[in-house]
Scaffold this motif. Structure first.
Motif, mmCIF file in Angstrom:
data_model
loop_
_atom_site.group_PDB
_atom_site.id
_atom_site.type_symbol
_atom_site.label_atom_id
_atom_site.label_comp_id
_atom_site.label_asym_id
_atom_site.label_seq_id
_atom_site.Cartn_x
_atom_site.Cartn_y
_atom_site.Cartn_z
ATOM 1 N N UNK A 1 23.479 23.511 30.752
ATOM 2 C CA UNK A 1 22.601 22.664 29.940
ATOM 3 C C UNK A 1 23.394 21.972 28.839
ATOM 4 N N UNK A 2 24.325 22.701 28.216
ATOM 5 C CA UNK A 2 25.159 22.113 27.167
ATOM 6 C C UNK A 2 26.004 20.973 27.725
ATOM 7 N N UNK A 3 26.619 21.173 28.886
ATOM 8 C CA UNK A 3 27.450 20.129 29.482
ATOM 9 C C UNK A 3 26.618 18.928 29.929
ATOM 10 N N UNK A 4 25.416 19.181 30.392
ATOM 11 C CA UNK A 4 24.524 18.075 30.750
ATOM 12 C C UNK A 4 24.209 17.238 29.518
ATOM 13 N N UNK A 5 23.963 17.889 28.393
ATOM 14 C CA UNK A 5 23.690 17.153 27.162
ATOM 15 C C UNK A 5 24.897 16.327 26.736
ATOM 16 N N UNK A 6 26.084 16.886 26.872
ATOM 17 C CA UNK A 6 27.300 16.185 26.460
ATOM 18 C C UNK A 6 27.627 15.046 27.417
ATOM 19 N N UNK B 1 25.771 13.458 23.915
ATOM 20 C CA UNK B 1 25.667 14.289 22.712
ATOM 21 C C UNK B 1 27.048 14.813 22.315
ATOM 22 N N UNK B 2 27.193 15.242 21.081
ATOM 23 C CA UNK B 2 28.464 15.755 20.573
ATOM 24 C C UNK B 2 28.895 17.005 21.326
ATOM 25 N N UNK B 3 30.206 17.077 21.627
ATOM 26 C CA UNK B 3 30.665 18.287 22.324
ATOM 27 C C UNK B 3 30.763 19.488 21.395
ATOM 28 N N UNK B 4 30.359 19.323 20.142
ATOM 29 C CA UNK B 4 30.208 20.492 19.269
ATOM 30 C C UNK B 4 29.133 21.439 19.814
ATOM 31 N N UNK C 1 17.163 24.029 21.961
ATOM 32 C CA UNK C 1 16.708 24.527 20.660
ATOM 33 C C UNK C 1 17.891 24.840 19.759
ATOM 34 N N UNK C 2 18.953 25.433 20.338
ATOM 35 C CA UNK C 2 20.153 25.746 19.557
ATOM 36 C C UNK C 2 20.772 24.470 19.003
ATOM 37 N N UNK C 3 20.884 23.430 19.853
ATOM 38 C CA UNK C 3 21.470 22.157 19.413
ATOM 39 C C UNK C 3 20.627 21.520 18.333
ATOM 40 N N UNK C 4 19.313 21.598 18.465
ATOM 41 C CA UNK C 4 18.416 21.024 17.452
ATOM 42 C C UNK C 4 18.599 21.739 16.113
ATOM 43 N N UNK C 5 18.666 23.073 16.161
ATOM 44 C CA UNK C 5 18.851 23.826 14.924
ATOM 45 C C UNK C 5 20.188 23.509 14.257
ATOM 46 N N UNK C 6 21.193 23.178 15.081
ATOM 47 C CA UNK C 6 22.522 22.843 14.533
ATOM 48 C C UNK C 6 22.642 21.388 14.143
ATOM 49 N N UNK C 7 21.583 20.613 14.371
ATOM 50 C CA UNK C 7 21.607 19.207 14.031
ATOM 51 C C UNK C 7 22.476 18.379 14.960
ATOM 52 N N UNK C 8 22.595 18.812 16.212
ATOM 53 C CA UNK C 8 23.481 18.132 17.180
ATOM 54 C C UNK C 8 22.685 17.372 18.245
#
Length: 424
Positions: free
Chosen positions: A334-339, A344-347, A417-424
Motif C-alpha cells: 500500500x505504501x509503494x502504491x501511494x508513492x 506521494x512522498x517516499x517518507x 491512516x498512518x500517512x495521514x497522521x504523519x502529514x504525508x
C-alpha cells in the motif's frame, strides 16, 4: 512519450515477496522477483492463517482461492502428554484449555472466523501464479543477490552469477527470509536473541482415530513440548498429513544430523503422539530449526525496504511469523502504491518501517514469547497457574471479542491512516 516506469525489485520468492508482487502487479506497477534457488523451495514451515490475515486475503481477492486449496479448522488447544489407553496404545492427553476461533459446530466458518489452513509452499505457489496473471510481474530463479547500489531515484542490483546482467529498479524489497542477503548488504543488523532449544519439524502421515474438535494442539508437561497441526483435512477414520514440531532441550548435544535419524524421530513420536502402538507414522519431510526473537533497528535504508523474516523473527508458537510477514506485505504494498501511483512522498516508507516495527515490538514479540514460555509450565497446574489458560475456561462472548481485537486492529497497519497522521 512518457518515461517507462522502473520495476520494483523483490528479492525472495517466498510467500511475503510473492504477495507484495501480487499487490503491486494488480495496481499496474511492474515487478521483478529474484529467487536464489532454482525453484520454489519446500520445507516444513507455516500453515495457518487467521485474524487480520484472512481479512487481507479477502480484500485482495485471494481468500476464496486459498480456501479452495486448503481447509478450515475451529481453533487450537493445550493438552497434557498422551495417556495410556489400556490397550497398548495412547489416547489424546487431557484438555487443559481451548482457544476457539469459531464455533466448532459451524460448518461454514465464514471469513474471518476459524483457522484457514494451507501449507506455506502451496500458498506461495498460488500467490505467485496470481501475481504472474497480472501481466506486470516477472520472476527469475537462480539469481542470488551480490551487491546493491542506490541512487537518488533508482536502485541497481548485481548477482553472484556474473553471467546475469545488473538490474535497475525504482525500489528494492528484501523479502528473502531470516538469513536475508538484502539485510546484510544494506548493513542492517537483526537484534535480539536465539532460544536455546532446537525444533525438529516433521510432516508425517498419521491415522485420525478420534475427532479432537480443536485440531491444532500444544502438548506441554515435557522438555519435548510439541505442536501438532493438520496439513490436510483430518477426516476421522482416514489418514492425513500432520505437522509435528518437537522441541529438543538445550542440554541435548546431538548434532542436527543425528536428530533427524528416523529412529530418533520415532522415539519422540512415542512420547508425544497419540494412537495405537506400534504407531503407523510415515515421515514425508523433516528439518531442524533454531528459533529467534529478533528485530532490525529500521526496515528502510534509502530505496531498500525489508519485510517478513528479513526484518524480524519470532518463535512459531501462535502462528504469528508468516501472518506478520503477510501483514507487512499488505502495508508495504500500500505504501509503494501511494508513492509510485499517486506521487506521494517516499517518507511514507519510513512511516511503514516505524509502524511495523512497533507492531512487532509491542505485540508480536511479547505475545509469541509468552506463547513459548507457557509450554514450559507443568501440565498438572498450568490451567490454574497461567492467567491466559485460566481466562479460556468459561469466557463470555464479550471477553472473547476483547481478546480477539488486537489480532485485527493492532496486528494490521492501515498505511493510509498512518500517512495521514504523519502529514504525508
Amino acid at each position: 512519450m512518457a518515461k517507462e516506469q522502473l520495476p520494483v525489485l523483490v528479492v525472495g520468492a517466498g510467500p511475503v515477496g510473492c504477495f507484495i508482487a501480487y499487490r503491486l502487479g494488480k495496481a499496474g506497477i511492474p515487478v521483478q522477483i529474484f529467487e536464489k534457488e532454482s525453484a520454489l523451495p519446500y520445507t516444513p514451515r507455516a500453515v495457518g492463517y487467521y485474524g487480520a490475515t484472512q481479512v487481507v486475503f479477502q480484500e485482495t481477492g485471494l481468500y476464496d482461492l486459498v480456501r479452495a486449496e486448503g481447509f478450515m479448522t475451529a481453533g487450537l488447544c493445550w493438552r497434557t502428554l498422551p495417556i495410556d489407553d489400556g490397550k497398548g496404545g495412547k489416547r489424546l492427553g487431557d484438555l487443559l484449555a481451548a482457544q476457539p476461533l469459531s464455533d466448532p459446530s459451524d460448518p461454514v466458518k465464514a471469513c474471518p472466523s476459524g483457522l484457514l489452513n494451507l501449507r506455506q509452499s502451496e500458498l506461495t505457489k498460488l500467490v505467485l501464479e496470481e501475481a504472474l496473471k497480472t501481466g506486470n510481474v516477472k520472476i527469475q530463479f537462480n539469481s542470488e543477490l551480490s551487491s546493491i547500489q542506490q541512487g537518488d531515484d533508482k536502485v541497481t542490483i548485481d548477482f553472484e552469477n556474473k553471467d546475469l546482467p545488473a538490474v535497475t529498479g525504482s525500489y528494492l524489497v528484501g523479502a528473502d527470509g531470516g538469513r536475508s542477503k538484502t539485510r546484510k548488504l544494506i548493513g542492517t543488523p537483526c537484534l535480539g536473541h536465539t532460544w536455546p532449544e532446537r525444533l525438529i519439524s516433521t510432516d508425517v502421515i498419521l491415522g485420525n482415530y478420534v475427532d479432537p474438535v480443536w485440531h491444532t494442539c500444544y502438548i506441554i508437561g515435557t522438555q519435548n513440548y510439541t505442536i501438532m497441526t493438520p496439513l490436510t483435512d483430518p477426516i476421522v477414520g482416514e489418514k492425513s498429513l500432520w505437522r509435528c514440531t518437537v522441541a529438543i532441550p538445550p542440554e541435548d548435544q546431538r548434532s542436527d544430523e543425528e536428530l533427524l535419524q528416523e529412529e530418533v524421530i520415532q522415539g519422540l513420536y512415542e512420547e508425544v503422539v497419540s494412537g495405537p502402538r506400534p504407531l503407523p507414522a510415515e515421515i514425508k519431510a523433516k528439518a531442524v530449526y533454531r528459533i529467534h526473537q529478533r528485530l532490525v533497528p529500521t526496515m528502510r535504508k534509502g530505496r531498500c525496504v525489508l519485510a517478513g523474516d528479513a526484518a524480524h523473527m519470532n518463535n512459531p508458537y501462535g502462528a504469528m511469523g508468516l501472518n506478520t510477514g503477510l501483514l507487512d506485505g499488505d502495508a508495504l504494498a500500500e505504501a509503494l502504491i501511494m508513492v509510485l501511483n499517486e506521487g506521494r512522498s517516499n517518507k511514507i516508507l519510513t512511516s511503514y518501517s516505524d509502524a511495523r516495527r512497533r507492531v512487532f515490538r509491542y505485540f508480536v514479540d511479547p505475545t509469541t514469547t509468552a506463547n513459548k514460555l507457557r509450554l514450559h509450565l507443568a501440565s498438572e497446574t498450568a490451567a490454574e497457574d497461567d492467567d491466559y489458560l485460566r481466562s479460556l475456561q468459561n469466557p463470555t462472548a464479550e471477553e472473547m471479542e476483547k481478546g480477539a481485537k488486537p489480532y485485527f486492529e493492532t496486528w494490521r497497519t492501515d498505511m493510509r491512516a498512518v500517512a495521514k497522521d504523519a502529514g504525508l
